[in-house]
Design a protein around this motif. Structure first.
Motif, PDB file in Angstrom:
ATOM      1  N   ASP A 153       0.989  -1.299  -0.001  1.00 29.75           N
ATOM      2  CA  ASP A 153      -0.073   0.033   0.036  1.00 29.75           C
ATOM      3  C   ASP A 153       0.891   1.227   0.085  1.00 29.75           C
ATOM      4  OD1 ASP A 153      -1.623   1.977   0.666  1.00 29.75           O
ATOM      5  OD2 ASP A 153      -2.568   1.347   2.442  1.00 29.75           O
ATOM      6  N   SER A 154       0.845   1.807  -1.071  1.00 32.67           N
ATOM      7  CA  SER A 154       1.990   2.806  -1.317  1.00 32.67           C
ATOM      8  C   SER A 154       1.706   4.015  -0.578  1.00 32.67           C
ATOM      9  CB  SER A 154       2.682   3.235  -2.658  1.00 32.67           C
ATOM     10  OG  SER A 154       1.316   3.515  -3.510  1.00 32.67           O
ATOM     11  N   ALA A 155       0.144   4.445  -0.514  1.00 33.21           N
ATOM     12  CA  ALA A 155      -0.250   5.621  -0.079  1.00 33.21           C
ATOM     13  C   ALA A 155       0.144   5.314   1.777  1.00 33.21           C
ATOM     14  CB  ALA A 155      -1.671   5.489   0.076  1.00 33.21           C
ATOM     15  N   ARG A 156       0.260   4.204   2.357  1.00 34.86           N
ATOM     16  CA  ARG A 156       0.863   4.183   3.723  1.00 34.86           C
ATOM     17  C   ARG A 156       2.080   4.559   3.785  1.00 34.86           C
ATOM     18  NH1 ARG A 156      -0.064  -1.304   7.363  1.00 34.86           N
ATOM     19  NH2 ARG A 156       0.959  -2.280   5.298  1.00 34.86           N
ATOM     20  N   ALA A 157       2.808   4.181   2.919  1.00 33.84           N
ATOM     21  CA  ALA A 157       4.276   4.354   3.088  1.00 33.84           C
ATOM     22  C   ALA A 157       4.546   5.891   3.069  1.00 33.84           C
ATOM     23  CB  ALA A 157       5.190   3.533   1.966  1.00 33.84           C
TER      24      ALA A 157
END
Lengths: 265, 188
Positions: free
Chosen positions: B156-160
């Motif tokens: 989940d790139s948004a979380r990173a």
């Protein structure tokens, strides 16, 4: 909650709950659930050996890592040794997994057991954990590897023998630093000797409880195999076992005839 | 602005805290991460963090601070680190280490390099540059392992990105002038 503080019950004995494993692995709770082969060097048996060994190295890595978590106040130089051990064990897992795949195997092909993790993490001092994992299990592994690499060579598998040779060299270092640090810690705090003795007794009691009345239960079978493969005296010396300690191990393995004349009972 | 000697010791001592934190976080995740390849990757990188902490701790002594001097960062930064260490899923853990923490530590290292004299403080620079090289290798090894797993993990790139924003929002991390930095000349 620390991974070492979770518990499970096996055959009436309270042990540390298993570390995390992928669903492809079937986790055995005693040796009877492990797969065994009549022909101990058949193709499947070879893969099972590698698979079992791979999981044992994974367990050794987890135990060393857990020591870093549970004993943050340990001397820095000892923490460095434990960190190095996690690195070594991680390479062992990779090397054994690579060899397993080369021989057509895959992870989860055979059942696995986490006995060493389950017993070692019941100890509440670092000295006791080192005594169980490094000084007992890994030193035993050192003896086995001393003989096993010759067995692999005898069936023409130089590649696996070479993997075991390298693993053995690393294990000697792990046993050595444990021997040295246990001595140092016990000298500084004598009560730790009782903790270490208690841990060894717990291991023996657990072994006895989990293999009652069997003709050749896991402990007896492994001791029998162990004795057949011999005690790796030279490497135990490298690992800083004293002559007295080595003599005692030889006596326990029924090899008194190998002792120097003066030390025979 | 260039740092004075005491500030350098404090900065390196803070980097040391970060490396010990990284070592302990990875160590806690080794038994609790199911995927074998990722477990092994974490176990492998424990030794990198330990070596960084060791080298930094020896260097602090050379800068007239105690041997293995370790300074906890300012509270807001510690809170961010603890939030990352609490991540439980494997994909999140991988992102926390390799997409957030290592790049963030790399930035903090660059800050040190830019504020030190390359000649007078060359021993520190060697230590920090080695850490940067190791970070690059560690990230490369993560990439290789994830490729080997052939997309078995979903990221989940948004979380990173959210975690990275939280981290970079804390500009100052070093506690300067605690008064305990200078050693009496002996290792402790």
């Amino acid at each position: 909650m620390s991974a070492s503080s979770k518990r499970k019950n096996v055959g009436g004995v309270t042990l540390c709950a298993d570390p995390a494993r992928e669903p492809c692995f079937r986790v055995a709770q005693d040796d009877g659930e492990m797969e065994t082969f009549q022909d101990t060097m058949s193709e499947a048996a070879r893969r099972e050996r590698l698979h079992r060994h791979m999981n044992n190295e994974m367990g050794a890595m987890e135990i060393a890592a857990q020591c870093l978590v549970d004993f943050p106040e340990a001397p820095w130089d000892l923490r460095m040794q434990l960190a190095r051990q996690t690195f070594d064990e991680s390479r062992h897992v990779r090397a054994l997994y690579r060899r397993l795949r080369q021989l057509g195997g895959h992870k989860g092909e055979f059942p696995i057991g986490n006995f060493e993790w389950a017993v070692t993490n019941m100890c509440d001092t670092l000295a006791a954990r080192l005594a169980i994992q490094n000084r007992t299990f890994e030193a035993g592994q050192m003896d086995l590897l001393g003989g096993l690499r010759k067995i692999w060579r005898s069936v023409g598998d130089e590649t696996t023998a070479d993997v075991l040779e390298h693993i053995l060299a690393d294990e000697i270092n792990h046993v050595r630093f444990a021997n040295q640090w246990i001595r140092k810690m016990v000298q500084e705090e004598r009560r730790l000797l009782l903790k270490v003795a208690g841990a060894i007794r717990f291991l023996a009691d657990t072994n006895a409880a989990l293999s009652p009345g069997r003709e050749a239960g896991p402990v007896e079978a492994s001791l029998e195999k162990h004795t057949r493969l011999g005690i790796n005296v030279e490497d135990r010396r490298h690992a800083d076992f004293s002559d007295d300690e080595i003599n005692e191990i030889l006596r326990q393995a029924g090899m008194s005839s190998l002792l120097p004349t003066g030390s025979q009972p | 602005m260039a740092m004075i000697l005491r500030e350098k010791a404090e900065y390196l001592a803070t980097l040391r805290w970060l490396e010990v934190f990284l070592m302990e976080t990875l160590a806690a995740w080794v038994p609790t991460t199911p995927e074998m390849e990722i477990k092994v990757l974490f176990g492998r990188h424990i030794w990198d963090a330990a070596q960084h902490a060791d080298a930094l701790g020896k260097r602090t002594f050379e800068l007239r601070a105690p041997l293995h001097y370790t300074l906890m960062p300012l509270d807001p930064y510690v809170r961010v680190m603890r939030e990352l260490a609490a991540v439980e899923d494997t994909s999140g853990r991988i992102q926390a280490i390799y997409d957030v923490i290592l790049p963030a530590f790399g930035e903090r290292c660059q800050h040190y390099l830019q504020n030190s004299d390359g000649l007078l403080d060359e021993p520190s620079l060697r230590v920090v540059e080695r850490m940067l090289n190791d970070y690059a290798r560690m990230k490369r090894e993560r990439k290789e392992v994830c490729e080997e797993l052939k997309g078995a993990l979903a990221f989940d790139s948004a979380r990173a990105r959210k975690w990275s924003r939280l981290e970079s929002a804390v500009s100052k991390i070093v506690v300067h002038g605690s008064g305990s930095t200078l050693a009496p000349g002996v290792a402790v």
